[in-house]
Design an enzyme around this catalytic site. Structure first.
Site: not given
Length: 147
Positions: A56, A58, A86, A89
């Site tokens: 992701h 992040e 999410c 993260c």
């Protein structure tokens, strides 16, 4: 003299990253990490390219910022991300002890707030910065995928 280094300014940088993800066929989430008004990490989702569910935006930014700083803690840093993180993260952000998270669009289904994931007690959160732009990019992506 007006300070140009606002949350909107840096969120626009994150949106540029999200556009790059969009162009690569990745879910269009972009992130930048800033310290002292300087971008020290920038990234976007790479889950398809790397065949890695943890890639992701992040997570990529956390790693890049830690490498830049030479340590695992992101104190005095701000993450700008186009979509609410999410729980995976958010967990990584908890451990990084990041000082501030600014996100654009909320994720009512999978966001850390919906999932009840806690951030570090010293982390502040700003919600909804350029949320319409971030949400529109996501909608456009999924509309094109359904054609």
């Amino acid at each position: 003299m007006e300070n140009i280094f606002t949350d909107d300014y840096f969120m626009k940088k994150a949106l540029q990253e999200a556009e790059m993800a969009f162009e690569k066929g990745e879910i269009p989430v972009g992130a930048v990490i800033v310290v002292n008004n300087t971008v020290i990490a920038r990234s976007h989702n790479l889950t398809e390219m790397l065949n890695d569910v943890t890639a992701h935006a992040e997570m990529q930014s956390i790693t890049a910022a830690a490498n830049y700083l030479g340590g695992k803690y992101l104190k005095d840093c701000t993450l700008y991300v186009t979509l609410e993180p999410c729980q995976m993260c958010a967990g990584a952000l908890y451990w990084s002890q990041i000082s501030k998270i600014v996100f654009g669009a909320s994720d009512a289904q999978r966001g850390f707030e919906k999932m009840g994931t806690q951030l570090h007690p010293k982390t502040t959160v700003v919600r909804g910065v350029l949320a319409d732009e971030a949400a529109d990019l996501m909608k456009r992506f999924f509309l094109e995928r359904r054609k």
